[in-house]
Design an enzyme around this catalytic site. Structure first.
Site, PDB file in Angstrom:
ATOM      1  N   ILE A  72      72.200 -54.531  31.051  1.00 29.07           N
ATOM      2  CA  ILE A  72      71.771 -54.496  32.448  1.00 29.07           C
ATOM      3  C   ILE A  72      72.931 -53.899  33.221  1.00 29.07           C
ATOM      4  O   ILE A  72      74.080 -54.313  33.028  1.00 29.07           O
ATOM      5  CB  ILE A  72      71.468 -55.911  32.999  1.00 29.07           C
ATOM      6  CG1 ILE A  72      70.281 -56.541  32.267  1.00 29.07           C
ATOM      7  CG2 ILE A  72      71.206 -55.861  34.499  1.00 29.07           C
ATOM      8  CD1 ILE A  72      70.031 -57.975  32.656  1.00 29.07           C
ATOM      9  N   ALA A  73      72.645 -52.939  34.074  1.00 28.66           N
ATOM     10  CA  ALA A  73      73.712 -52.363  34.891  1.00 28.66           C
ATOM     11  C   ALA A  73      73.141 -51.824  36.191  1.00 28.66           C
ATOM     12  O   ALA A  73      71.994 -51.376  36.243  1.00 28.66           O
ATOM     13  CB  ALA A  73      74.432 -51.236  34.138  1.00 28.66           C
ATOM     14  N   GLU A 106      74.345 -61.701  25.478  1.00 28.44           N
ATOM     15  CA  GLU A 106      75.780 -61.947  25.435  1.00 28.44           C
ATOM     16  C   GLU A 106      76.382 -61.326  26.677  1.00 28.44           C
ATOM     17  O   GLU A 106      75.970 -60.247  27.098  1.00 28.44           O
ATOM     18  CB  GLU A 106      76.446 -61.308  24.208  1.00 28.44           C
ATOM     19  CG  GLU A 106      76.073 -61.915  22.881  1.00 28.44           C
ATOM     20  CD  GLU A 106      74.897 -61.219  22.204  1.00 28.44           C
ATOM     21  OE1 GLU A 106      74.408 -61.740  21.200  1.00 28.44           O
ATOM     22  OE2 GLU A 106      74.459 -60.163  22.697  1.00 28.44           O
ATOM     23  N   ASN A 111      83.126 -61.770  32.919  1.00 28.62           N
ATOM     24  CA  ASN A 111      82.130 -61.238  33.852  1.00 28.62           C
ATOM     25  C   ASN A 111      81.388 -62.388  34.547  1.00 28.62           C
ATOM     26  O   ASN A 111      80.217 -62.669  34.288  1.00 28.62           O
ATOM     27  CB  ASN A 111      81.156 -60.302  33.138  1.00 28.62           C
ATOM     28  CG  ASN A 111      80.332 -59.496  34.103  1.00 28.62           C
ATOM     29  OD1 ASN A 111      80.257 -59.801  35.290  1.00 28.62           O
ATOM     30  ND2 ASN A 111      79.695 -58.452  33.599  1.00 28.62           N
ATOM     31  N   TYR A 118      72.666 -64.449  35.769  1.00 35.43           N
ATOM     32  CA  TYR A 118      71.813 -64.970  34.695  1.00 35.43           C
ATOM     33  C   TYR A 118      71.487 -66.447  34.930  1.00 35.43           C
ATOM     34  O   TYR A 118      70.350 -66.876  34.727  1.00 35.43           O
ATOM     35  CB  TYR A 118      72.473 -64.759  33.333  1.00 35.43           C
ATOM     36  CG  TYR A 118      72.853 -63.321  33.068  1.00 35.43           C
ATOM     37  CD1 TYR A 118      72.041 -62.269  33.477  1.00 35.43           C
ATOM     38  CD2 TYR A 118      74.039 -62.999  32.424  1.00 35.43           C
ATOM     39  CE1 TYR A 118      72.390 -60.955  33.244  1.00 35.43           C
ATOM     40  CE2 TYR A 118      74.398 -61.679  32.183  1.00 35.43           C
ATOM     41  CZ  TYR A 118      73.572 -60.660  32.599  1.00 35.43           C
ATOM     42  OH  TYR A 118      73.925 -59.359  32.368  1.00 35.43           O
TER      43      TYR A 118
END
Length: 148
Positions: A72-73, A106, A111, A118
């Site tokens: 995801i970015a 993961e 981060n 999440y």
């Protein structure tokens, strides 16, 4: 800001690759993304679009009845604007439509921003992979969401 979430297509890969390179120290290759969207029947990817520009993306692999989030970015210029949340919502919705009952991922131990995102969607820390990231030997936190 009007954000459109839609399936990733092969013609999106160049823009996705730009975001990937700006976001990760060991980015995926163009060939890897093309393979994911054209050959891997277990791969499900979406993009976030603002004014016809791709500003983020995410994807997962279907493994029986689980979804393993691969990446995801969000483009750096569009971070902290709720786009990561829209991508997460899109991935969870897509997982439900594909019969997924649980999702995992993961995330780098450092981060914290991603971990909070999440957690906002019900993912919980349930494990650790020691030295998972090859670029700096950082541990990965394993997170799971079971209540899809």
């Amino acid at each position: 800001m009007d954000v459109i979430i839609r399936p990733m297509r092969k013609e999106d890969v160049e823009e996705v690759l730009e975001i990937e390179k700006l976001s990760f120290s060991t980015p995926w290759s163009k060939e890897a993304f093309i393979s994911e969207v054209t050959k891997n029947s277990c791969a499900k990817y979406i993009v976030a679009e603002v004014d016809n520009k791709i500003v983020g993306y995410g994807g997962f692999w279907v493994v029986v009845d689980e979804g393993h989030i691969t990446n995801i970015a969000v483009h750096p210029e569009y971070r902290s604007k709720g786009i990561g949340s829209k991508i997460m919502e899109g991935l969870i919705d897509l997982a439900k439509k594909n019969g997924i009952t649980a999702m995992t991922l993961e995330v780098r131990e450092s981060n914290i921003t991603a971990q909070h995102l999440y957690a906002k969607y019900g993912f919980r820390q349930l494990g650790r992979r020691k030295g998972y990231y090859q670029d700096n030997n950082e541990d990965a936190i394993i997170m799971w969401k079971y209540d899809l």
